[in-house]
Scaffold this motif. Structure first.
Motif, PDB file in Angstrom:
ATOM      1  N   LEU A   1       4.726 -14.253  -6.820  1.00 35.33           N
ATOM      2  CA  LEU A   1       5.519 -13.458  -5.888  1.00 35.33           C
ATOM      3  C   LEU A   1       5.554 -12.018  -6.418  1.00 35.33           C
ATOM      4  N   PRO A   2       4.435 -11.292  -6.232  1.00 34.82           N
ATOM      5  CA  PRO A   2       4.338  -9.938  -6.811  1.00 34.82           C
ATOM      6  C   PRO A   2       5.230  -8.942  -6.067  1.00 34.82           C
ATOM      7  N   PHE A   3       5.722  -7.938  -6.813  1.00 35.52           N
ATOM      8  CA  PHE A   3       6.629  -6.958  -6.221  1.00 35.52           C
ATOM      9  C   PHE A   3       6.215  -5.510  -6.448  1.00 35.52           C
ATOM     10  N   VAL A   4       5.743  -5.175  -7.632  1.00 36.76           N
ATOM     11  CA  VAL A   4       5.618  -3.749  -7.944  1.00 36.76           C
ATOM     12  C   VAL A   4       4.226  -3.382  -8.483  1.00 36.76           C
ATOM     13  N   ILE A   5       3.800  -2.184  -8.187  1.00 35.92           N
ATOM     14  CA  ILE A   5       2.662  -1.452  -8.769  1.00 35.92           C
ATOM     15  C   ILE A   5       1.402  -2.306  -8.842  1.00 35.92           C
ATOM     16  N   ASP A   6       1.067  -2.843 -10.027  1.00 39.15           N
ATOM     17  CA  ASP A   6      -0.207  -3.540 -10.187  1.00 39.15           C
ATOM     18  C   ASP A   6      -0.113  -5.035  -9.924  1.00 39.15           C
TER      19      ASP A   6
ATOM     20  N   VAL B   1      11.163 -19.926 -13.678  1.00 44.92           N
ATOM     21  CA  VAL B   1      11.225 -18.815 -12.723  1.00 44.92           C
ATOM     22  C   VAL B   1      11.714 -17.569 -13.457  1.00 44.92           C
ATOM     23  N   ALA B   2      10.918 -16.506 -13.451  1.00 44.12           N
ATOM     24  CA  ALA B   2      11.332 -15.253 -14.107  1.00 44.12           C
ATOM     25  C   ALA B   2      10.540 -14.100 -13.523  1.00 44.12           C
ATOM     26  N   PHE B   3      11.199 -12.937 -13.420  1.00 40.42           N
ATOM     27  CA  PHE B   3      10.585 -11.775 -12.778  1.00 40.42           C
ATOM     28  C   PHE B   3      10.623 -10.530 -13.651  1.00 40.42           C
ATOM     29  N   GLY B   4      10.743 -10.692 -14.962  1.00 36.69           N
ATOM     30  CA  GLY B   4      10.719  -9.541 -15.850  1.00 36.69           C
ATOM     31  C   GLY B   4      11.968  -8.690 -15.700  1.00 36.69           C
ATOM     32  N   SER B   5      11.954  -7.556 -16.366  1.00 36.83           N
ATOM     33  CA  SER B   5      13.146  -6.700 -16.396  1.00 36.83           C
ATOM     34  C   SER B   5      13.122  -5.598 -15.348  1.00 36.83           C
ATOM     35  N   GLU B   6      11.987  -5.426 -14.644  1.00 39.29           N
ATOM     36  CA  GLU B   6      11.840  -4.275 -13.759  1.00 39.29           C
ATOM     37  C   GLU B   6      12.008  -4.599 -12.277  1.00 39.29           C
ATOM     38  N   VAL B   7      11.892  -5.876 -11.903  1.00 38.57           N
ATOM     39  CA  VAL B   7      11.923  -6.236 -10.486  1.00 38.57           C
ATOM     40  C   VAL B   7      13.359  -6.235  -9.977  1.00 38.57           C
ATOM     41  N   SER B   8      13.565  -5.552  -8.881  1.00 45.98           N
ATOM     42  CA  SER B   8      14.876  -5.514  -8.240  1.00 45.98           C
ATOM     43  C   SER B   8      14.729  -6.068  -6.823  1.00 45.98           C
ATOM     44  N   MET B   9      15.319  -7.221  -6.579  1.00 48.82           N
ATOM     45  CA  MET B   9      15.214  -7.853  -5.253  1.00 48.82           C
ATOM     46  C   MET B   9      16.399  -7.466  -4.378  1.00 48.82           C
TER      47      MET B   9
ATOM     48  N   SER C   1       0.810  -1.225   0.000  1.00 54.30           N
ATOM     49  CA  SER C   1       0.000   0.000   0.000  1.00 54.30           C
ATOM     50  C   SER C   1       0.840   1.270   0.000  1.00 54.30           C
ATOM     51  N   LYS C   2       2.074   1.164   0.501  1.00 50.90           N
ATOM     52  CA  LYS C   2       2.920   2.365   0.559  1.00 50.90           C
ATOM     53  C   LYS C   2       3.119   2.954  -0.834  1.00 50.90           C
ATOM     54  N   TRP C   3       3.186   2.071  -1.853  1.00 55.25           N
ATOM     55  CA  TRP C   3       3.392   2.573  -3.222  1.00 55.25           C
ATOM     56  C   TRP C   3       2.220   3.440  -3.660  1.00 55.25           C
TER      57      TRP C   3
END
Length: 462
Positions: free
Chosen positions: A374-379, A282-290, A189-191
């Motif tokens: 394992l969602p990380f960003v925005i939507d 296993v793949a997290f696209g180009s935008e996810v930074s862990m 929610s902080k985003w």
């Protein structure tokens, strides 16, 4: 404007992110296939990084390179979100807003029939309206996500959304009249609270989205009525603008040209050696930074699961020491380019551990794979809630406050989806839904109806 042959000129203006470029490019290709001219506008570096056009469309799609205006704090080589590293995206939005004078000149000189734009250029609709150009906002995220973002474009623009605290976003908003679990977790929610506030670019994300909806003749959404169609009706009712679904735009699995590609030859050889449906991709696209901790727990969870895995990981720094040696033979960490669709379509792949980007989710489900999410960003969290409701996958359990997860929660989730009896229903539902997600004829029909709409709703020359 439209020439004597009836061919239209359509301008595409995506946001500076590859998750946006590709859907805009795919829509451009469909429009061009129907005999229309497309001008695709972005920066030189971004255009040079796009996939090559099919030869039959090269004369119909023109790439217009406009240099990204310089902004204090933004290095010269940063032209897309993937280049940002740890930099604030507000710098990139400010530079994007600097396109206004060059884009205005292009529109004045070329007099297109339509402009299709993304969420960010809040300043563009009034310019296009003044030039008598028909306007469309293309939302690359799902209809449910846009509904969650706000009750109306007025509320987004004026900042009158009744939600203001992070706790307000962990329940479905009051304007959703049907039962749904679409909401953020506390750590997500902080985003959105930040997105509702003014940032360093001079405009909040919500102000941008509200403005581009307000100025649109039609809102386009990568969505279809066969999957959660009630969200489309609700979006139209809330925003008081025509909403046109483009279908899910499932990509084609391209086989040609890969036979001689060394990366694919090596990948295919490894996949060919695995049992049918045994491998989790296993793949997290180009935008996810862990963080290093997140990456480490994910790696150790895959190791602990005992399940064969193929992990596409362009930046492997931070993997636990000795990890790759310990999983050798059973798991592979691929550090170069990987053809995601070809991997997902291989017989040995039986599940997809994903960040739940809408494009990646579509690709996994069109091929019938249950999702370990394992969602990380925005939507992506909102997408995960919808897909978990549809029982085509499960979210890896996380701490609700800080979003942390453990190797045990990763391992248990992977085993459940890939091997256990409890996962049979998810595997069955994913196969079932692939009949909708992978139906090219269905989704091309949506695109064709949109092209018909473009042709019938050209503004008259003044």
């Amino acid at each position: 404007m439209a020439n004597k042959s009836g061919s239209l000129h359509v301008v595409m203006f995506p946001w500076l992110a590859f998750g946006h470029f590709i859907p805009f490019l795919e829509l451009s290709k469909f429009i061009a296939q129907k005999g229309h001219k497309v001008s695709f506008i972005s920066t030189p570096k971004n255009i040079d990084r796009l996939p090559k056009l099919p030869p039959n469309l090269a004369s119909s799609i023109t790439f217009i390179k406009i240099p990204l205006p310089p902004v204090d704090g933004l290095p010269e080589n940063v032209e897309a979100t993937v280049d940002l590293g740890g930099l604030d995206v507000a710098f990139l939005k400010k530079a994007y807003d600097g396109f206004e004078p060059d884009l205005t000149r292009f529109l004045e000189d070329s007099a297109p029939d339509w402009i299709i734009y993304d969420f960010a250029p809040y300043w563009l609709p009034p310019i296009a309206a003044k030039l008598n150009i028909a306007r469309s906002f293309f939302s690359i995220v799902s209809a449910s996500t846009v509904v969650f973002f706000g009750p109306s474009f007025h509320a987004m623009i004026n900042g009158t959304d009744p939600r203001s605290k992070v706790e307000d976003y962990i329940v479905p908003p009051k304007w959703i009249p049907f039962e749904s679990k679409v909401a953020y977790k506390l750590y997500e929610s902080k985003w959105i609270v930040g997105a509702s506030n003014l940032d360093g670019s001079g405009a909040s994300d919500m102000y941008r989205i509200g403005s581009v909806i307000k100025g649109a003749d039609v809102v386009l959404v990568r969505h279809c009525r066969e999957f959660e169609g009630q969200w489309l009706n609700l979006l139209e009712n809330l925003q008081q603008r025509p909403v046109m679904p483009l279908g899910l735009m499932p990509p084609k699995v391209e086989k040609s040209g890969l036979e001689s590609n060394e990366s694919w030859i090596a990948i295919k050889k490894w996949l060919d050696g695995q049992g049918k449906g045994s491998v989790v991709y296993v793949a997290f696209g180009s935008e996810v930074s862990m963080s290093q901790l997140e990456l480490g727990e994910l790696a150790l969870g895959l190791e602990l699961s005992g399940v064969p895995f193929f992990w596409a990981l362009r930046n492997p720094s931070g993997l636990p020491e000795g990890f790759e040696d310990r999983v050798e033979g059973r798991g592979i960490v691929w550090k170069n380019w990987a053809p995601q669709l070809n991997i997902l379509s291989h017989d040995s792949v039986g599940g997809f551990l994903t960040h739940c980007g809408w494009s990646s989710s579509i690709e996994g489900l069109m091929l019938g794979h249950p999702l370990i999410m394992l969602p990380f960003v925005i939507d992506t969290g909102l997408v995960a809630r919808i897909l978990e409701e549809k029982q085509v996958g499960i979210e890896i359990p996380r701490n609700p406050v800080d979003g942390s997860y453990t190797r045990d929660s990763v391992a248990k989730s992977v085993r459940l989806i890939m091997e256990e009896d409890e996962g049979k229903s998810y595997r069955g539902k994913a196969k079932e839904i692939s009949a909708v997600f992978g139906d090219r004829e269905l989704h091309d029909g949506y695109l064709q109806r949109f092209v018909d709409y473009l042709e019938k709703n050209v503004r008259k020359s003044t």
